[in-house]
Design an enzyme around this catalytic site. Structure first.
Site, mmCIF file in Angstrom:
data_model
loop_
_atom_site.group_PDB
_atom_site.id
_atom_site.type_symbol
_atom_site.label_atom_id
_atom_site.label_comp_id
_atom_site.label_asym_id
_atom_site.label_seq_id
_atom_site.Cartn_x
_atom_site.Cartn_y
_atom_site.Cartn_z
ATOM 1 C CB SER A 406 13.032 20.334 -27.977
ATOM 2 O OG SER A 406 13.901 18.788 -27.984
ATOM 3 C CG HIS A 427 15.674 21.875 -31.880
ATOM 4 N ND1 HIS A 427 14.775 22.008 -33.099
ATOM 5 C CD2 HIS A 427 16.568 20.964 -31.210
ATOM 6 C CE1 HIS A 427 13.937 20.604 -32.017
ATOM 7 N NE2 HIS A 427 14.378 20.430 -31.076
ATOM 8 C CD GLU A 439 13.375 23.884 -36.000
ATOM 9 O OE1 GLU A 439 12.819 24.059 -36.364
ATOM 10 O OE2 GLU A 439 14.133 22.707 -34.752
ATOM 11 C CG ASN A 477 10.181 19.278 -32.061
ATOM 12 O OD1 ASN A 477 10.264 18.863 -32.488
ATOM 13 N ND2 ASN A 477 11.029 19.774 -30.987
#
Ligand code: 3HC
Ligand code: NAI
Length: 696
Positions: A406, A427, A439, A477
Site C-alpha cells: 500500500s 496495488h 494502481e 493513498n
C-alpha cells in the site's frame, strides 16, 4: 449521398444500413444520412417498407457523446425520430448488439422492432447526467407501463432481448443474422398487411403517484438529480398532447445538458476509457500470462486470487504453513461462493476453479514456471525483502514480480532482486475481487513491457487500471492521507467525526472518511502512523485519538467498534460514545478551544486538501494526467461519479477560488496548506486541469 447510411432494395423493402464504427453513434452525419435515405425510400414508388439495421458491433450506441457541450447541429434527433415514425411506409428496426439511449429511441420511433437473442437495449442517459431526450420518456411507458419504463431509465441498465420482449419493447426475437431475420420479419408483416404502428399514438398506461416516485428516486440518487428528472419527464406525458410531452422532455434534457453533473459524468465516461491508454505504452506488447502466483492468502491475497480465478487464470497461492494455506483456501472458497450465489459463475465453473485452477502451496520451488507473481504478505519491508529474494531465486527469467504494497517503496523492493526491470507494484483495493481500481505502480527501473503486462492483467481482471509513480501511498493513498489529515485537524479544532461524515455523505461520497476507516480497519492507519513517527515524520498537529481507539482494541467493523458501534443486530451503526472523550482529551492536550464547523466549511476544507495534494501528485509526475487522479478517486475511494473526480470538480468550481481558500488556510498552518506549484501555475496562466488532459 454519404456512405454512412447504406441503401439497398430487397423486393419492396428498402434497407438502410448504418455504418459508423465503432458503435454506430448517432452523429450529425448519421442523422442527416438517415433523413436523406428515408426521403429516398419514400420517393421510390416500389418501396412499401423500410428496415433500419446496423453494421458492425451495434444497432446504435446512442447519441454521439462527443457532440455534447457543443452547439447541437441539425437534424436534431427528436425531429429525425418523428420523421421516421411519421413515414407513410411501415418502418422496422432490426436490432443486434446494443441499442442504447438515442439508439433505442430510434427503434421506438420505428413501427416494429425485432432483435437477435444476444441484443441488449437500454436508456443509460442517467449515467451521463441526462434523461432520454429523443422521446424515450414519452414512448417507452406506452409500451411497457410506467413502472417498468421508470425502472429501466432510472437505473440505466441494459435489458436483454428476452426480457425486452416480455416487457413489450420488442415485437420479436429470433436467432440469426440481424439483416436476414429482419427481412423475413418485414416480409411477413407485408404479407399480413400489417399497418403502421406509431408508438406515439398508443394509449398512455395508468399513471402513478409521481411525487412519491420522484422523492424515492431522488433519495436513491445520493445527490444525483437526473434519475429523478426521468420521473418528471414521464409525468409530463400526462399533461397534454404527445407533442407537448416531447417539448417538456426536450427542455429537461437541454437543462440537464447545462449542469455540472452532466459535465462530470461525461468526463468520467471518457476518462474511464482514456485512463489505461498511455502514450508511452503504445505498441508495447505485454508478456503472456497464464500462470499467476499470489504470495500470502490473507484479505488481499485471497481477493486477488479470487479475481484471477474468476478471469480464468490458473492460480498458485503460497502461504507460510499448511494451516495458513487452508485458511487462505477457505477465504477464496467464501469469495467464490458469493460469486456463485449472485449467479456470476455456474456451479461447474465454481468447482473447476477450486479443484483444478487453484493450487495452494508452501514451497517456493513450486513457483519456477509461473509467469507473474503478486506478493500480498504483511506490510513490512523486511518481510517483503525476504519474499522477493526467494522469488528472485526460483522464478524463471521474464517472470513479472509484483507487490501489492500500500505504501512501501517499490524501487527499494526491486533493488533487492537481480532483476529490477521485472518488478512493479500492482496495488489492488479491498475487497480485491470486487473493487474496480488497480494502481499499476511503475518503478524507476520497471521495463515498459512489464508495465504493459500490469495493464493487460488489469484489463483481464476487469479493472480500471491507473498508472502511478513511486511515492508514499502512490496516487490514492497519498491523497487520502492528506484529506484524512485535514479531517483530523477539523476534529481537533471542533468538528466531530460524525459532522464530517454527514457533510461528505451529503456531498455525495458513498461513505464519510471515519465510516470508511472503520470499514478498512483502524489498525492499518495505526501501523502507518507508528512507522512515520519512527521515521521522524510525525505531522505538525498529531491527533492521537485514533491511536487510543486501537490501543483499546477497537479496529472498526471487524472488532464491532471503532468510530461507530456496530452492535450485533443493530440496524445502523451509532456513534461510539467512547470517541468524543478521547477527542476532547486530545484537544485539551494541545490547548485547543473547539469552534463550530458547518457542513459547507467542512466540504470546502476537505476538498481543498484533496485537490491541493492531487495537484502535487500530478505536478510531480506520480500521476501522468489529472484524469488519472480523477479515476483513482472515483473507482477506489467512493468519490461521487456525478462530480467527475476531484480535479474535474475543481475545474468546475474554479481554481482561483480554491487557491484563495488554500492560501487563507495556510495562515493557520503553512506546512500542511503549502499550495501546490501546479495549482498556482494553472491559476496564473488562466488554465484548468482538463487542459492538461487534452494536451496528453
Ligand atoms: N458516442 C460517442 N462515442 C461512443 C459512444 C457514444 N454514444 N459510445 C461509445 N463510444 C466510443 C467510446 O468512447 C470508445 O471510443 P475509443 O475507442 O476512442 O475509446 C468506443 O466507442 C468503443 O466504446 P467502448 O470501449 O466503451 O466499447 P464497449 O464494447 O466496451 O462498450 C458500449 C460499448 C456499450 C456502447 C459503451 O461504449 C457505452 O455504454 N456507450 C455509451 C452508451 C450511451 O450512454 N448511450 C446514450 C448516449 S446519450 C443519448 O443517446 C441521448 C439521447 O437520449 C438524446
Ligand atoms: P493480511 O494480514 O490479511 O494477510 C497477509 C498474509 O500474508 C497472511 O495470510 C500471512 O500468513 C501471509 N504471509 C506473511 N508472510 C508471509 C510469507 N513470508 N510468505 C507467505 N505468506 C506470508 O494482510 P492484507 O490486508 O491482506 O495485506 C497484504 C498486503 O496488501 C499488505 O502489503 C497491505 O499493505 C496490502 N494492501 C492491503 C489492503 C487492505 O485493505 N487490507 C489494500 C491494499 C493493499
Amino acid at each position: 449521398m454519404s456512405d454512412v447510411i447504406g441503401y439497398d432494395r430487397v423486393g419492396e423493402i428498402a434497407v438502410l444500413t448504418v455504418r459508423n464504427p465503432p458503435v454506430n453513434a448517432l452523429s450529425q452525419a448519421v442523422r442527416q444520412g438517415l433523413w436523406d435515405r428515408m426521403d429516398q425510400a419514400e420517393a421510390d414508388a416500389d418501396v412499401r417498407a423500410i428496415m433500419i439495421v446496423g453494421e458492425g458491433r451495434a444497432f446504435f450506441a446512442g447519441a454521439d457523446i462527443k457532440e455534447f457541450g457543443k452547439p447541437l447541429k441539425e437534424p436534431f434527433l427528436p425531429d429525425l425520430i418523428h420523421r421516421i415514425e411519421a413515414s407513410p411506409l411501415v418502418v422496422v428496426a432490426a436490432m443486434h448488439g446494443v441499442s442504447l439511449g438515442g439508439g433505442l429511441e430510434v427503434a421506438l420511433g420505428c413501427h416494429y422492432r425485432i432483435a437477435v437473442p444476444q441484443a441488449r437495449v437500454g436508456l443509460p442517459e442517467v449515467h451521463l447526467g441526462l434523461i432520454p431526450g429523443a422521446g424515450g420518456t414519452q414512448r417507452l411507458p406506452r409500451l411497457t407501463g410506467v413502472e417498468p419504463a421508470l425502472e429501466v431509465m432510472t437505473t440505466g441498465r441494459h435489458v436483454g432481448a428476452a426480457e425486452a420482449l416480455s416487457l413489450g419493447i420488442l415485437d420479436a426475437v429470433e436467432e440469426g443474422d440481424p439483416r436476414e431475420i429482419g427481412l423475413a420479419f418485414v416480409q411477413r408483416l407485408l404479407a399480413e398487411g400489417a399497418p403502421r404502428r406509431p408508438v406515439s399514438e398508443m394509449a398512455l398506461p395508468q399513471p402513478i403517484d409521481w411525487d412519491y416516485a420522484f422523492d424515492a428516486t431522488l433519495a436513491r440518487g445520493r445527490g444525483q438529480i437526473s434519475p429523478a428528472w426521468c420521473v418528471r419527464a414521464v409525468q409530463a406525458a400526462y399533461g397534454g398532447s404527445f407533442a407537448q410531452g416531447m417539448q417538456a422532455e426536450r427542455k429537461m434534457f437541454m437543462d440537464l445538458m447545462e449542469t455540472d453533473q452532466r459535465q462530470g459524468m461525461i468526463h468520467a465516461f471518457f476518462s474511464e476509457r482514456a485512463v489505461s491508454n498511455l502514450p508511452e505504452l503504445k505498441g508495447v506488447a505485454p508478456r503472456d500470462i497464464q500462470h499467476l502466483a499470489v504470495i500470502g492468502g490473507g484479505t488481499m491475497g485471497a481477493g486477488i486470487a479470487t479475481a484471477a480465478l474468476l478471469a480464468g487464470l490458473r492460480v498458485h497461492l503460497l502461504e507460510m504453513s499448511a494451516e495458513a494455506g487452508a485458511a487462505a483456501r477457505g477465504r477464496i472458497e467464501a469469495n467464490l461462493a458469493g460469486a456463485l450465489k449472485r449467479g456470476k459463475i455456474t456451479a461447474e465453473a465454481h468447482g473447476a476453479m477450486l479443484e483444478q485452477a487453484l493450487r495452494v502451496l508452501t514451497d517456493y520451488t513450486d513457483l519456477s514456471e509461473v509467469d507473474l507473481v503478486i506478493e500480498a504478505v504483511f506490510e513490512d519491508m523486511d518481510v517483503k525483502k525476504q519474499v522477493f529474494a526467494q522469488l528472485d531465486a526460483v522464478c524463471k527469467p521474464g517472470c513479472v514480480l509484483a507487490s501489492n504494497t500500500s505504501y512501501l517503496d517499490i524501487d527499494v523492493i526491486a533493488a533487492t532482486t537481480s532483476r529490477p526491470a521485472d518488478v512493479l507494484g500492482l496495488h489492488f483495493f479491498s475487497p480485491a475481487h470486487v473493487m474496480k481500481l488497480l494502481e499499476v505502480v511503475v518503478g524507476e527501473q520497471t521495463a515498459p513491457d512489464v508495465a504493459a503486462t500490469g495493464f493487460a492483467l488489469g484489463k483481464r481482471l476487469g479493472k480500471i487500471s491507473v498508472r502511478a509513480g513511486v511515492c508514499d501511498g502512490f496516487i490514492g493513498n497519498r491523497i487520502l492521507a492528506t484529506y484524512r489529515t485535514c479531517a483530523d485537524h477539523m476534529v481537533l479544532d471542533g468538528a466531530s467525526p460524525y459532522d464530517i461524515d454527514a457533510a461528505l455523505e451529503a456531498f455525495g461520497f458513498a461513505m464519510g472518511p471515519f465510516a470508511v476507516a472503520d470499514l478498512a480497519g483502524l489498525d492499518i492507519g495505526w501501523a502507518v502512523r507508528k512507522r512515520k513517527r519512527a521515521e521522524g515524520q510525525a505531522p505538525t498537529r498529531d491527533a492521537t485519538y485514533a491511536d487510543r481507539l486501537c490501543e483499546d482494541g477497537h479496529f472498526g467493523q471487524k472488532t464491532g467498534k471503532g468510530y461507530y458501534d456496530y452492535a450485533a443486530g443493530a440496524r445502523a451503526p451509532v456513534p461510539n460514545p467512547e470517541v468524543m472523550p478521547m477527542i476532547e482529551a486530545d484537544r485539551a492536550r494541545l490547548g485547543i478551544t473547539p469552534r463550530r464547523f458547518d457542513a459547507d466549511e467542512i466540504v470546502r476544507r476537505y476538498m481543498a486538501a484533496m485537490v491541493n495534494e492531487a495537484a502535487k501528485v500530478v505536478g510531480e509526475g506520480i500521476a501522468r494526467r489529472p484524469l488519472d487522479v480523477d479515476m483513482t478517486l472515483l473507482f477506489g475511494y467512493g468519490f461521487p461519479r456525478y462530480r467527475g473526480g476531484p480535479l474535474k470538480w475543481a475545474d468546475m468550481v474554479g481554481l482561483e477560488g480554491l487557491l484563495d481558500d488554500i492560501r487563507g488556510y495556510a495562515v493557520e498552518d503553512a506546512v500542511f496548506w503549502a499550495a501546490a506549484p501546479l495549482l498556482e501555475q494553472l491559476v496564473a496562466d488562466g488554465r484548468c486541469f482538463d487542459d492538461l488532459n487534452k494536451e496528453s
